[in-house]
Scaffold this motif. Sequence first.
Motif, short mmCIF file in Angstrom:
data_model
loop_
_atom_site.label_atom_id
_atom_site.label_comp_id
_atom_site.label_asym_id
_atom_site.label_seq_id
_atom_site.Cartn_x
_atom_site.Cartn_y
_atom_site.Cartn_z
N GLY A 311 0.79 -1.23 0.00
CA GLY A 311 0.00 0.00 0.00
C GLY A 311 0.82 1.27 0.00
O GLY A 311 0.36 2.31 -0.49
N SER A 312 2.03 1.22 0.55
CA SER A 312 2.82 2.45 0.67
C SER A 312 4.03 2.52 -0.25
O SER A 312 4.67 3.56 -0.35
CB SER A 312 3.31 2.61 2.12
N THR A 313 4.37 1.40 -0.94
CA THR A 313 5.54 1.45 -1.84
C THR A 313 5.28 0.87 -3.22
O THR A 313 6.12 1.02 -4.11
CB THR A 313 6.74 0.70 -1.23
N ALA A 314 4.14 0.21 -3.44
CA ALA A 314 3.84 -0.43 -4.74
C ALA A 314 5.05 -1.19 -5.27
O ALA A 314 5.60 -0.85 -6.32
CB ALA A 314 3.37 0.63 -5.75
N PRO A 315 5.48 -2.24 -4.57
CA PRO A 315 6.74 -2.92 -4.92
C PRO A 315 6.58 -3.92 -6.06
O PRO A 315 6.76 -5.13 -5.90
CB PRO A 315 7.09 -3.64 -3.61
N TYR A 316 6.25 -3.42 -7.23
CA TYR A 316 6.00 -4.30 -8.36
C TYR A 316 7.04 -4.08 -9.45
O TYR A 316 7.26 -2.94 -9.89
CB TYR A 316 4.60 -4.06 -8.93
N ALA A 317 7.66 -5.14 -9.89
CA ALA A 317 8.64 -5.06 -10.98
C ALA A 317 8.74 -6.41 -11.66
O ALA A 317 8.49 -7.45 -11.05
CB ALA A 317 10.01 -4.63 -10.46
N HIS A 318 9.11 -6.39 -12.94
CA HIS A 318 9.43 -7.61 -13.66
C HIS A 318 10.95 -7.72 -13.77
O HIS A 318 11.67 -6.71 -13.71
CB HIS A 318 8.83 -7.58 -15.07
N ALA A 319 11.42 -8.93 -13.93
CA ALA A 319 12.86 -9.10 -14.15
C ALA A 319 13.27 -8.38 -15.43
O ALA A 319 12.59 -8.47 -16.45
CB ALA A 319 13.20 -10.58 -14.25
N GLU A 320 14.37 -7.67 -15.35
CA GLU A 320 14.89 -6.98 -16.53
C GLU A 320 15.84 -7.87 -17.32
O GLU A 320 16.14 -7.59 -18.49
CB GLU A 320 15.60 -5.69 -16.12
N PHE A 321 16.29 -8.93 -16.68
CA PHE A 321 17.21 -9.84 -17.34
C PHE A 321 17.05 -11.23 -16.75
O PHE A 321 16.87 -11.39 -15.53
CB PHE A 321 18.66 -9.37 -17.14
N MET A 322 17.07 -12.26 -17.61
CA MET A 322 17.08 -13.64 -17.16
C MET A 322 18.03 -14.44 -18.03
O MET A 322 18.06 -14.27 -19.27
CB MET A 322 15.68 -14.28 -17.24
N LEU A 323 18.81 -15.27 -17.41
CA LEU A 323 19.63 -16.25 -18.10
C LEU A 323 19.19 -17.62 -17.61
O LEU A 323 19.19 -17.88 -16.41
CB LEU A 323 21.11 -16.04 -17.81
N VAL A 324 18.80 -18.49 -18.53
CA VAL A 324 18.36 -19.83 -18.18
C VAL A 324 19.32 -20.82 -18.80
O VAL A 324 19.64 -20.75 -19.99
CB VAL A 324 16.92 -20.09 -18.67
N GLU A 325 19.78 -21.76 -17.97
CA GLU A 325 20.73 -22.78 -18.42
C GLU A 325 20.14 -24.16 -18.17
O GLU A 325 19.51 -24.39 -17.14
CB GLU A 325 22.05 -22.67 -17.67
N ALA A 326 20.35 -25.07 -19.10
CA ALA A 326 19.90 -26.45 -18.96
C ALA A 326 21.06 -27.38 -19.27
O ALA A 326 21.76 -27.19 -20.28
CB ALA A 326 18.73 -26.73 -19.90
N GLY A 327 21.29 -28.37 -18.42
CA GLY A 327 22.39 -29.29 -18.63
C GLY A 327 22.45 -30.34 -17.55
O GLY A 327 21.57 -30.42 -16.68
N ASP A 328 23.49 -31.15 -17.59
CA ASP A 328 23.61 -32.27 -16.67
C ASP A 328 24.65 -32.06 -15.58
O ASP A 328 24.70 -32.83 -14.62
CB ASP A 328 23.96 -33.55 -17.44
N ASP A 329 25.52 -31.06 -15.72
CA ASP A 329 26.52 -30.79 -14.69
C ASP A 329 25.88 -30.23 -13.43
O ASP A 329 24.79 -29.65 -13.47
CB ASP A 329 27.55 -29.77 -15.20
N GLN A 330 26.58 -30.40 -12.30
CA GLN A 330 26.09 -29.81 -11.05
C GLN A 330 25.87 -28.32 -11.24
O GLN A 330 26.70 -27.62 -11.81
CB GLN A 330 27.10 -30.03 -9.93
N PRO A 331 24.76 -27.78 -10.75
CA PRO A 331 24.52 -26.34 -10.86
C PRO A 331 25.59 -25.53 -10.15
O PRO A 331 26.25 -26.02 -9.23
CB PRO A 331 23.16 -26.16 -10.17
#
Length: 405
Positions: A311-331
């Motif tokens: 109500g007092s800060t309207a804390p709404y935002a979308h991510a400006e950047f995303m990197l998505v990785e897919a693989g079999d190695d340990q994260p």
Amino acid sequence: MSRPRFIQIHSLASYPGTLLNRDDAGLAKRLPFGGTVRTRVSSQALKRRWRFAGMADHASAARVPHALQGLNVPMGDRSKDLVKHALLPQALEGLPPLHETVLVKLSDAINIALYGKNGADPKARQALFFGHPETAYLQGLVRTLAQTLTQDTALLASTEKAPDKKAIKAIEDLIKEQLDPLKDNLRTLAANTSGAAGLESALFGRMVTSDPRANVDAPVHVAHAFTVHAIEQELDYVTAVDDLRQQSEDGEAGSAGIFDIELTSGLFYSYVAIDVAMLVANLGDDAALAGQVVDRLVQLIARTSPGAKKGSTAPYAHAEFMLVEAGDDQPRTLANAFRNAVQPRGDVFGRSVQALQDHLANLDRAYGMHTRRQQLSVTPPALDGVDSVGLSALCDSLRQQVEAA
């Protein structure tokens, strides 16, 4: 295309003038990292927000395209008081009221069966996740027990005298016999219900100290988000105006209170790793469902904000950047790209993406590149050599990878 063992989601989101996550003193949570204090948002706060996105009711969840509730998969509730709030009221509805002594015995016995030997003491209970199928099964079990008890008129509230010791012993024996299916705690519920522990437990795990066999390992691992730069905060001087005092004729200024509220601003790095094989297993080996879950989870990470002080800060935002990785190695996290804090002036976003670029390149030189990568970038710059796509295409790609054999 083969199914990856792990999916990793790295994101940057910026929030101005907010208080996203508070500590016990009402101040923004902090994290010292690389010799610099940062603003932090806890993983618990992030997961709770994702769980409850669009959850005012089922109809509202259906209107949120990425809400987990929209999957029509049984959800769950975390509680220390399941017996008080979800079992006894439904079990006793429409039945003759039981004597208070009997109710106490019944409540204590169920709590001990669910929460362990100290379960009768609310302070000693562990808050547990109960899937909605588990709750429904328990409601039926307790309902049957309550119906049996109310058949004895000596146990009803209308009886003037409390049950004597002999009657109490008989009550305890009956309750123990009826609750025998729960002698192994929550573990036995899986044999009686489908998807017993609920979707939240399938994603974020469940720990039951009273019965480790009821534990569910978490395939979704969520790091605490933190600012890539040093904490930026301001104390907001707030006065609450008393409208009626201000209108009076006694010369009062009309102040009803004076407060200081800490506000912070920052560009936050967040990191989530998903063990795809474990997620599929937790969802009953349903790869199609797991693909939908990953799709919606990435949508939530990108589009859902922590909900503090709306109500007092309207804390709404979308991510400006995303990197998505897919693989079999340990994260492995990319948080160390920001071990040396980014200078919080000028093009903070650009320097942050460059820090990710440099750190990722160093990791690739040392260990090789073993992940498939895609990125979303709202504004330039973006990472070199990584396909840039929109959020919908990003989620479609991940869903197809999870569904692959």
